[in-house]
Design a protein around this motif. Sequence first.
Motif, PDB file in Angstrom:
ATOM      1  N   UNK A  88       0.803  -1.216   0.000  1.00  0.00           N
ATOM      2  CA  UNK A  88       0.000   0.000   0.000  1.00  0.00           C
ATOM      3  C   UNK A  88       0.841   1.273   0.000  1.00  0.00           C
ATOM      4  N   UNK A  89       1.915   1.285   0.770  1.00  0.00           N
ATOM      5  CA  UNK A  89       2.838   2.411   0.747  1.00  0.00           C
ATOM      6  C   UNK A  89       4.208   1.905   1.184  1.00  0.00           C
ATOM      7  N   UNK A  90       5.210   2.164   0.350  1.00  0.00           N
ATOM      8  CA  UNK A  90       6.559   1.689   0.646  1.00  0.00           C
ATOM      9  C   UNK A  90       7.544   2.461  -0.217  1.00  0.00           C
ATOM     10  N   UNK A  91       8.825   2.441   0.175  1.00  0.00           N
ATOM     11  CA  UNK A  91       9.872   3.079  -0.609  1.00  0.00           C
ATOM     12  C   UNK A  91      10.653   2.051  -1.410  1.00  0.00           C
ATOM     13  N   UNK A  92      10.998   2.406  -2.631  1.00  0.00           N
ATOM     14  CA  UNK A  92      11.882   1.574  -3.430  1.00  0.00           C
ATOM     15  C   UNK A  92      13.322   1.768  -2.958  1.00  0.00           C
ATOM     16  N   UNK A  99       3.140   2.443  -4.188  1.00  0.00           N
ATOM     17  CA  UNK A  99       2.112   1.660  -3.524  1.00  0.00           C
ATOM     18  C   UNK A  99       0.719   1.970  -4.017  1.00  0.00           C
ATOM     19  N   UNK A 100      -0.190   1.091  -3.670  1.00  0.00           N
ATOM     20  CA  UNK A 100      -1.582   1.233  -4.089  1.00  0.00           C
ATOM     21  C   UNK A 100      -2.186   2.533  -3.575  1.00  0.00           C
ATOM     22  N   UNK A 101      -2.027   2.816  -2.276  1.00  0.00           N
ATOM     23  CA  UNK A 101      -2.564   4.063  -1.729  1.00  0.00           C
ATOM     24  C   UNK A 101      -1.946   5.283  -2.398  1.00  0.00           C
TER      25      UNK A 101
END
Length: 313
Positions: A88-92, A99-101
Amino acid sequence: MDRREYLKLSSAAVAGVGLAGCTGDSGSGSGSGSESSGGDSSGESGDAAASGTESGGSDGGEETAAETAESVVPSNVVIGSDIPYRPFEYETAAGELKGFDVEIAQAIFEEQLGVSYEFKKTSFDTIIPSLNNGNFRVIMSAMTINEERDQEVDFSEPYFTAYQTIIVREDSDITSREDLRGIAVGVQKGTTGLGAAEQLQTEFDGDLQLKEYDQITGAFDALMNGQVDAVINDNTVNGEFVQNQDGVRFVEGEGAAADQGENAPPYLTLTVENYGIAFREDDEAFRERVNEALAAIRENGTYEEIYSSYFAG
């Protein structure tokens, strides 16, 4: 079953959710970056600029309908979110927020409402007080709509359906709900996964040890290190971990989804939940605009395109 099937089936009910129901301190967006220090300057200057239009005497200085509609939307929307919470929310690795959100936020705020947005990293167990203290304008953080939270915030229409699920190590003897009795379970603080685990603890007359972590990654690490025997968390986040980590599996079986007549996935579901965007209770006009934008991205196919890129393949 192939592990990717878990992600395909994880949120099948989302298509039936009608519109009638977590790293970087700043993140994506069209990027004004002007609100790096929190406070509810979250575009409020944009509100003021838009609302200060009672020019030149139109019948007592009343705002037009267009002016009123524009005044409730800030020029930059600061979004509170618990990062990382993949997918949903993350850093590469390159530091880009994904992320989806994140993509839903872009579609709503940038594409539909024509304003910039940014994500502000916030611990999930304090995220609602932070919203109500004015540290950001909304919460987008895979947040389940429930009665307890609804006493403190208002929610958008639902935009995602999720389940609380159980994952264990591949060599675990745990194959059913009852097998959780007497073991140590990892959960994230402040989440409905904790709530589902507490329900099980009550059901087992206290014979369940709960270990709480600030972020879900801590619970996953504890599972792999043998500090807990299972993790209870949202199905898609658990599914992402199962897909990318060898030696982990879902506990399978029927559960809440089947009981409610949902298109139940093959793994055990402890709850059926809907995610919403959270607003302060005095922000009704902005919430209405976001609901309109959410309806629009469903209607024009943008929602399905984003959904499919994260959960259907």
